[in-house]
Design a protein around this motif. Sequence first.
Motif, PDB file in Angstrom:
ATOM      1  N   ARG A  10      20.164  33.787 152.745  1.00  0.00           N
ATOM      2  CA  ARG A  10      20.637  35.558 153.210  1.00  0.00           C
ATOM      3  C   ARG A  10      19.065  36.021 153.729  1.00  0.00           C
ATOM      4  O   ARG A  10      19.157  36.735 154.494  1.00  0.00           O
ATOM      5  CB  ARG A  10      21.490  35.730 152.139  1.00  0.00           C
ATOM      6  CG  ARG A  10      22.671  35.496 151.852  1.00  0.00           C
ATOM      7  CD  ARG A  10      23.574  36.418 150.568  1.00  0.00           C
ATOM      8  NE  ARG A  10      22.509  36.080 149.354  1.00  0.00           N
ATOM      9  CZ  ARG A  10      23.104  35.542 148.109  1.00  0.00           C
ATOM     10  NH1 ARG A  10      23.655  34.043 148.937  1.00  0.00           N
ATOM     11  NH2 ARG A  10      22.279  35.156 147.450  1.00  0.00           N
TER      12      ARG A  10
ATOM     13  N   HIS B 279      23.804  40.134 159.609  1.00  0.00           N
ATOM     14  CA  HIS B 279      22.847  40.803 158.245  1.00  0.00           C
ATOM     15  C   HIS B 279      23.512  42.306 158.263  1.00  0.00           C
ATOM     16  O   HIS B 279      23.800  42.671 157.441  1.00  0.00           O
ATOM     17  CB  HIS B 279      21.685  40.805 158.188  1.00  0.00           C
ATOM     18  CG  HIS B 279      20.553  41.021 157.304  1.00  0.00           C
ATOM     19  ND1 HIS B 279      21.076  41.332 156.141  1.00  0.00           N
ATOM     20  CD2 HIS B 279      20.088  42.654 157.456  1.00  0.00           C
ATOM     21  CE1 HIS B 279      20.617  42.059 155.030  1.00  0.00           C
ATOM     22  NE2 HIS B 279      20.084  43.466 156.173  1.00  0.00           N
TER      23      HIS B 279
ATOM     24  N   ARG C 148      21.482  31.329 148.646  1.00  0.00           N
ATOM     25  CA  ARG C 148      20.285  33.164 148.249  1.00  0.00           C
ATOM     26  C   ARG C 148      19.011  33.225 149.486  1.00  0.00           C
ATOM     27  O   ARG C 148      18.587  34.419 150.126  1.00  0.00           O
ATOM     28  CB  ARG C 148      19.266  33.202 147.276  1.00  0.00           C
ATOM     29  CG  ARG C 148      18.493  34.828 146.714  1.00  0.00           C
ATOM     30  CD  ARG C 148      17.699  34.867 145.608  1.00  0.00           C
ATOM     31  NE  ARG C 148      18.999  35.023 144.917  1.00  0.00           N
ATOM     32  CZ  ARG C 148      18.841  34.998 143.134  1.00  0.00           C
ATOM     33  NH1 ARG C 148      17.874  34.659 142.687  1.00  0.00           N
ATOM     34  NH2 ARG C 148      19.819  34.743 142.777  1.00  0.00           N
TER      35      ARG C 148
ATOM     36  N   SER D 200      26.182  38.428 155.942  1.00  0.00           N
ATOM     37  CA  SER D 200      25.128  37.633 154.899  1.00  0.00           C
ATOM     38  C   SER D 200      25.496  36.639 153.927  1.00  0.00           C
ATOM     39  O   SER D 200      26.332  35.582 153.839  1.00  0.00           O
ATOM     40  CB  SER D 200      23.766  38.146 154.576  1.00  0.00           C
ATOM     41  OG  SER D 200      22.984  38.829 156.190  1.00  0.00           O
ATOM     42  N   THR D 201      26.845  37.816 153.210  1.00  0.00           N
ATOM     43  CA  THR D 201      27.213  37.313 151.590  1.00  0.00           C
ATOM     44  C   THR D 201      28.279  36.571 152.245  1.00  0.00           C
ATOM     45  O   THR D 201      28.475  35.856 151.312  1.00  0.00           O
ATOM     46  CB  THR D 201      27.328  38.179 150.861  1.00  0.00           C
ATOM     47  OG1 THR D 201      27.985  39.288 151.628  1.00  0.00           O
ATOM     48  CG2 THR D 201      26.336  39.261 150.303  1.00  0.00           C
TER      49      THR D 201
ATOM     50  N   PRO E  84      27.281  32.435 150.641  1.00  0.00           N
ATOM     51  CA  PRO E  84      27.678  33.566 149.425  1.00  0.00           C
ATOM     52  C   PRO E  84      26.873  32.382 147.509  1.00  0.00           C
ATOM     53  O   PRO E  84      26.659  31.300 148.123  1.00  0.00           O
ATOM     54  CB  PRO E  84      28.963  33.115 149.084  1.00  0.00           C
ATOM     55  CG  PRO E  84      29.502  31.787 150.110  1.00  0.00           C
ATOM     56  CD  PRO E  84      28.551  31.605 151.420  1.00  0.00           C
TER      57      PRO E  84
ATOM     58  N   THR F 213      24.385  32.604 145.091  1.00  0.00           N
ATOM     59  CA  THR F 213      22.818  32.319 144.544  1.00  0.00           C
ATOM     60  C   THR F 213      22.374  30.942 145.077  1.00  0.00           C
ATOM     61  O   THR F 213      21.028  31.142 145.639  1.00  0.00           O
ATOM     62  CB  THR F 213      22.230  32.354 143.112  1.00  0.00           C
ATOM     63  OG1 THR F 213      23.102  31.203 141.949  1.00  0.00           O
ATOM     64  CG2 THR F 213      22.785  33.584 141.895  1.00  0.00           C
TER      65      THR F 213
END
Length: 253
Positions: A175, A157, A172, A162-163, A167, A169
């Motif tokens: 993440r 992170h 989420r 993380s993204t 990746p 939504t």
Amino acid sequence: MTLAADLLLLAIDPQRRQLRVSERLDYALMGADLVELALARRVVMEGDRVLVLDARPTGDRLLDEALASIAAKDRPPRARAWVQAVRKGLRSDYLGVLTEQRAIRRTPRPFLRFFTVTDLVVLEPGRQAGIKARIDAVASGAAMDDPRGRALAGLAHAAGLSTVLYPGTANRALRKRLQQATRGERVGADVLRATAAISDLAVDATTRAVTDSAMRAATDAAVHAAMSAAVDAAHSAGHSSHSGGGHGGGGHH
């Protein structure tokens, strides 16, 4: 295999043969070294400062350099300040470690006539997948009792992975768990100070359990402080880079 080497291997895109992240990576590598020293009980946190418990060599050259840089300070450094002071050549050194371990191969190639770029060829995709699996276990909530796994997830992170790893939504929550891995229970300063003197005490059977508990608490505090410092430094770097600052050290020359 250290957390920093694993983190750097994870950061390599096996298709593009380049690092997936760059701006925050060096701070995460510094944080990884600090985490390793905490897990090895060579350092402990006293407030926001890093206190050396045992300055003897660890046997790992890069960790020894990290430990020596802390021990050489006139007073225990603040974790965030130490993480921000990225050691020269740190990323290259760890790429060298991965090369020596035959986990990667570095292959220069021409780029825009007058430049060269170094491709990072992953030779151990199984190891890279295993590192990702450990982070997946933390992100899914299945391995929160694994300190090295949590540390690796928190450092991922901090590095900005993380993204990249999760990746969109739909991911989420995953993440969010990586972000939460950088946070731990706050341990009282009196406990940390008492723990710092443990190496000088003769611990008998009746006090060993209490001492071990205090050491685990202090180690956990140091680990989370290191990861938090890496995150803070990375965020600071992100703001400064927009103003023309930032660190280099990628594969382009």
